[in-house]
Design an enzyme around this catalytic site. Structure first.
Site, PDB file in Angstrom:
ATOM      1  N   GLU A  93      -4.294   7.348   0.149  1.00  0.00           N
ATOM      2  CA  GLU A  93      -3.389   7.553  -0.990  1.00  0.00           C
ATOM      3  C   GLU A  93      -3.751   6.692  -2.190  1.00  0.00           C
ATOM      4  O   GLU A  93      -3.632   7.135  -3.336  1.00  0.00           O
ATOM      5  CB  GLU A  93      -1.962   7.256  -0.539  1.00  0.00           C
ATOM      6  CG  GLU A  93      -0.901   7.540  -1.580  1.00  0.00           C
ATOM      7  CD  GLU A  93       0.494   7.352  -1.011  1.00  0.00           C
ATOM      8  OE1 GLU A  93       1.351   6.802  -1.728  1.00  0.00           O
ATOM      9  OE2 GLU A  93       0.721   7.749   0.150  1.00  0.00           O
ATOM     10  N   ASP A  94      -4.221   5.460  -1.950  1.00  0.00           N
ATOM     11  CA  ASP A  94      -4.352   4.491  -3.040  1.00  0.00           C
ATOM     12  C   ASP A  94      -5.780   4.052  -3.359  1.00  0.00           C
ATOM     13  O   ASP A  94      -5.971   3.206  -4.236  1.00  0.00           O
ATOM     14  CB  ASP A  94      -3.539   3.230  -2.705  1.00  0.00           C
ATOM     15  CG  ASP A  94      -2.045   3.504  -2.724  1.00  0.00           C
ATOM     16  OD1 ASP A  94      -1.619   4.507  -3.323  1.00  0.00           O
ATOM     17  OD2 ASP A  94      -1.296   2.712  -2.120  1.00  0.00           O
TER      18      ASP A  94
END
Length: 204
Positions: free
Chosen positions: A85-86
């Site tokens: 996600e990051d």
């Protein structure tokens, strides 16, 4: 309300894990997972300015010291739960290094990109993601619950508008996931979140 802030470094966490009878082979795998998480997250910081690794170790501490989970794939997924996600990492990257089971758990807890621009699109995408978690396997739900414990245990350090929004999101979408576990870990998470809700109930 119990807080989980003792495992600030991997050295501290590793010593505690060894004392809890995790075997040397499992610890080597977790060493690699920590190295991968630090490599992928790089210099990222939490909103408070603390190194991002502290969040990963807190979530790991919640899973082990709190919920009593020592399944290796689940612990690897806790350490890597935000990398897709990051960071630039992909689910395939996780699978190549740690196998399909850990990668599947990471995939389940990864929020997909918003389908459009703006705050409303992001909110819609996040709500859809949180609702989809009701279909996740139990280990993925445990990863999400441990992640959220780390994020909300010091909710009072965040800006007031964020506190209320995050509190309501947790009560509405995250806490109901506990009932899907139906085992000892579900009982532990239920007790923790109940005490947390009492502590921050004024935000509701």
């Amino acid at each position: 309300m119990e807080t989980f802030t003792e495992w600030r470094t991997w050295e501290r966490a590793r010593a505690d894990l060894a004392a809890r009878s995790l075997g040397p082979d499992d610890l080597v795998v977790l060493d690699r997972a920590v190295d991968a998480a630090l490599r992928w997250h790089g210099d990222q910081r939490r909103p408070t300015g603390a190194p991002y690794a502290e969040h990963l170790f807190e979530a790991l501490e919640v899973m082990v010291r709190g919920a009593g989970v020592t399944d290796l794939d689940t612990l690897v997924a806790v350490l890597l739960h935000d990398v897709v996600e990051d960071t630039d990492a992909t689910v395939s990257d996780v699978e190549a290094e740690f196998g399909p089971d850990a990668a599947e758990l990471v995939d389940w807890v990864t929020k997909p990109p918003a389908g459009g621009q703006g705050r409303q699109a992001k909110r819609v995408a996040k709500t859809a993601y949180l609702r989809r978690l009701r279909e996740a396997p139990p280990d993925a739900i445990r990863v999400k619950l441990a992640d959220r414990v780390s994020n909300v245990q010091t909710l009072d350090r965040m800006p007031p508008d964020f506190q209320r929004r995050y509190y309501l999101e947790t009560v509405t979408y995250v806490m109901p996931l506990i009932e899907l576990l139906g085992d000892d870990t579900g009982g532990w998470f239920s007790g923790w979140y109940t005490s947390w809700r009492r502590r921050f109930g004024h935000l509701g």
